[in-house]
Design an enzyme around this catalytic site. Structure first.
Site, PDB file in Angstrom:
ATOM      1  N   ASP A   1       0.857  -1.182   0.000  1.00 53.84           N
ATOM      2  CA  ASP A   1       0.000   0.000   0.000  1.00 53.84           C
ATOM      3  C   ASP A   1       0.894   1.232   0.000  1.00 53.84           C
ATOM      4  O   ASP A   1       1.520   1.560   1.016  1.00 53.84           O
ATOM      5  CB  ASP A   1      -0.907   0.009   1.248  1.00 53.84           C
ATOM      6  CG  ASP A   1      -1.974  -1.085   1.198  1.00 53.84           C
ATOM      7  OD1 ASP A   1      -1.729  -2.126   0.552  1.00 53.84           O
ATOM      8  OD2 ASP A   1      -3.037  -0.895   1.815  1.00 53.84           O
TER       9      ASP A   1
ATOM     10  N   LYS B   1     -10.193  -0.027  -2.775  1.00 55.05           N
ATOM     11  CA  LYS B   1     -10.119  -0.234  -1.324  1.00 55.05           C
ATOM     12  C   LYS B   1     -10.431   1.056  -0.583  1.00 55.05           C
ATOM     13  O   LYS B   1      -9.578   1.920  -0.472  1.00 55.05           O
ATOM     14  CB  LYS B   1      -8.731  -0.737  -0.929  1.00 55.05           C
ATOM     15  CG  LYS B   1      -8.544  -0.884   0.589  1.00 55.05           C
ATOM     16  CD  LYS B   1      -7.205  -1.490   0.948  1.00 55.05           C
ATOM     17  CE  LYS B   1      -6.948  -1.418   2.452  1.00 55.05           C
ATOM     18  NZ  LYS B   1      -5.618  -1.920   2.835  1.00 55.05           N
TER      19      LYS B   1
ATOM     20  N   LYS C   1      -6.787   3.155  -3.520  1.00 49.30           N
ATOM     21  CA  LYS C   1      -7.255   3.136  -2.135  1.00 49.30           C
ATOM     22  C   LYS C   1      -7.476   4.568  -1.684  1.00 49.30           C
ATOM     23  O   LYS C   1      -6.718   5.466  -2.068  1.00 49.30           O
ATOM     24  CB  LYS C   1      -6.182   2.429  -1.289  1.00 49.30           C
ATOM     25  CG  LYS C   1      -6.369   2.476   0.208  1.00 49.30           C
ATOM     26  CD  LYS C   1      -5.297   1.632   0.914  1.00 49.30           C
ATOM     27  CE  LYS C   1      -5.261   1.891   2.403  1.00 49.30           C
ATOM     28  NZ  LYS C   1      -4.206   1.129   3.093  1.00 49.30           N
TER      29      LYS C   1
END
Lengths: 329, 300
Positions: A136, A254, A218
């Site tokens: 991430d 996400k 995300k």
């Protein structure tokens, strides 16, 4: 020059709000809760994290509710991944290797991203080397807001290249836009488009046609307020949808941060269901909607897990549960 | 033609320091003893109960952590605000006074109680337990003699979240008598009003909102006891039940519900509500505290 469509902010908010009005009952609700549980990136990102806490979280992720078979008569699904800082990847690997639950590591100088590029790339390589399945990354919001879009795209490409393991397989990359700092929905859309294209470019140069390991965009680090909101997630889903319609390539989504209740999670799933109805071939088992699988949609959360368990236990037993009925880690 | 239209109050629930409508959208028309419609109340559902318990659970540690003196001050402040609503409450009690022929426990004992007297007794009861807030620990806790170089203390801690199931009559006095003891000991409460006259309970919400009671410490639901009692009893996050005026059937419902979670239950059968000597005792607090005994090495 990338041309992103502009976003009607008022309508995005109206439409996002409309997804909270659906009534979902009994068996559909139960199925939705199980799905949400299987989509969790169970997360701990605190300065006080330790290998012990990371291992405990891994066990929780593997088997979220110890008494599920005794009390509910069914084995509840494991979460999709455990999300930790890079230093804890090795500890997670001890527990999760070969289990099917992925290890996600934040990297690139999380949460600010304000480190030299070489340091951020080393951060990524170390995490991938330790066994992280998913990375991430945070983008450099300062550069984005200053309009240096090429710099952002270039950094994402560099990070994606660093995600490549010696065997040539890429760790999934999730690009955190930190939408709470991007000011407008137009910026969210633009950042989404930049990230999606930059990741696809690296796939193309590596000769990967349809990546087996999808990349994600995300919303947030969870360290900035507001974190994930429904309008922001809607705009990002639309960017993913438009990219699929344009190129036939699938990108994951996400939302992370601020999703604490099972009810909120169901609202997000309703949004996915009604926004991403694309009849994608090969996904007939989920009505042609790949984003209704943990492969393409995740929730970044920690307290959400126990609220989902609480609601499942309530639906199955008819008795309201106490917070202390569920393990903490 | 009247000079002006009456503005009748719409009573709502009291949850987490706010006055929400019931999640179910249901309301409940009330007629006076003379048959005149006097109000609509929210008819609470099990989801309102759930919200009330969530709020109570969140608020309880802060309330338990407040100094006992401060809890006493807050209860006293409630009594002050009740004093200011004396007429409104007396009127609410009187307008729905149960018919003499109605059956039900406790009514005979209070048949002679005038609404004004009931309000006065309620205020007195609250003041009494405001006083107990910083004194019950001295009476119920103790310093135990032990054979060894230790100090040994038994101290009191609140049980947690207490559900108060108020009797139909006396509607206000019964409610206050059930509410005040667990409250003064640092418990958060979820109140379910009596069924025949829930208006005093609804007014009590307004009293709490204006008397420094932290949000969530007192939550008040007006609703049907038979509909909610089973959920109260089986709810694992309610630690104790304080009830009065429950029928045998309702008692069975409670016993079945608690069989799986072993929560503490105190049900008053025949209570002399007007008897201050009986009702002003710290033994009303005792069911809603946990005793903790500590061994502490004596200094050498």
């Amino acid at each position: 020059m990338l041309r992103s469509p502009t976003v009607d902010a008022v309508m995005a908010q109206e439409r996002a709000a409309s997804f909270t009005k659906r009534s979902i009952k009994s068996s559909a609700k139960l199925a939705g809760l199980r799905l949400a549980l299987s989509m969790l990136d169970l997360t701990t990102l605190e300065g006080k994290d330790s290998p012990e806490k990371a291992r405990a979280l891994c066990r929780k992720g593997l088997h979220p509710f110890e008494r599920d078979e005794a009390m509910l008569g069914e084995r509840l699904p494991s979460v999709a991944a455990i999300c930790v800082y890079p230093a804890l990847v090795a500890a997670c690997r001890e527990i999760l290797a070969g289990t099917g639950v992925n290890i996600a590591s934040v990297a690139t100088g999380f949460p600010s991203g304000q480190y030299p590029l070489s340091v951020r790339l080393d951060d990524v390589r170390k995490a991938v080397g330790d066994g992280a399945d998913e990375i991430d990354m945070v983008i450099n919001r300062g550069a984005f807001l200053a309009g240096r879009y090429d710099e952002i795209a270039q950094e994402i490409r560099e990070v994606k290249r660093a995600c490549r393991r010696p065997d040539g397989v890429f760790a999934h990359l999730k690009v955190i836009l930190e939408t709470g700092e991007l000011e407008t929905l137009d910026n969210v859309r633009r950042a989404s488009d930049i990230a999606i294209r930059a990741m696809a470019e690296v796939d193309a140069e590596a000769g990967i046609d349809a990546p087996g390991t999808p990349d994600f965009i995300k919303t947030s680090t969870g360290k900035v307020q507001p974190a994930a909101t429904m309008p922001v997630t809607l705009v990002m889903l639309e960017a993913i949808r438009d990219w699929y319609l344009e190129t036939g390539r699938l990108v994951g989504m996400k939302p992370a941060g601020g999703i604490r209740t099972a009810k909120q999670a169901l609202h997000y799933l309703v949004m996915v269901k009604e926004t991403m109805n694309l009849d994608v071939p090969g996904f007939e088992h989920v009505a042609g909607n790949p984003w209704l699988t943990p492969h393409y949609f995740r929730f970044g959360a920690s307290t959400l897990c126990n609220d989902i368990l609480r609601q499942i236990a309530w639906l199955k037993t008819g008795r309201y549960q106490a917070g202390y009925d569920f393990s903490e880690a | 033609m009247p000079d002006r239209l009456d503005v009748l109050k719409t009573y709502k629930l009291f949850i987490d320091g706010k006055f929400p409508r019931t999640e179910s959208g249901r309301s409940w028309p009330l007629n006076s003893a003379a048959g005149e419609p006097i109000a609509h109340l929210s008819l609470a559902s099990r989801k309102d109960l759930r919200e009330g318990v969530e709020a109570a659970r969140r608020a309880q540690p802060g309330w338990a952590g407040a100094t006992p003196y401060n809890r006493g001050q807050v209860l006293y402040r409630m009594a002050e605000m009740l004093e200011g609503k004396r007429d409104e409450l007396a009127q609410a009690i009187a307008s729905l006074a149960p018919a003499r022929s109605a059956k039900g426990k406790g009514r005979q004992a209070t048949a002679s109680l005038t609404p004004q007297d009931e309000v006065s007794l309620s205020i007195d009861r609250l003041v009494c337990f405001a006083g107990w807030a910083d004194k019950y620990a001295q009476v119920l806790g103790c310093n135990n003699p032990v054979a060894g170089p230790f100090y040994n203390f038994t101290i009191t801690e609140p049980t947690g979240v207490v559900a108060c199931i108020a009797p139909d009559s006396p509607s206000l006095l019964g409610l206050i008598s059930l509410l005040a003891p667990p409250l003064c000991a640092g418990n958060a409460v979820v109140v379910l009003s009596g069924g025949t006259n829930p208006i005093p309970a609804a007014v009590l919400g307004e009293v709490c909102a204006t008397s420094d009671v932290p949000a969530g410490v007192v939550n008040i639901l007006t609703g049907m006891r038979g509909e909610l009692l089973g959920f109260v009893a089986s709810h694992r996050d309610i630690d104790a039940i304080h009830a009065a005026g429950v029928s045998t059937d309702e008692r069975v419902l409670v016993e079945k519900g608690i069989a799986e979670n072993l929560k503490r239950v105190k049900v008053h059968a025949q209570t002399p509500w007007t008897d201050a000597a009986a009702c002003h005792s710290p033994w009303w607090i005792e069911p809603f505290i946990e005793f903790k005994t500590i061994w502490h090495p004596a200094s050498v």
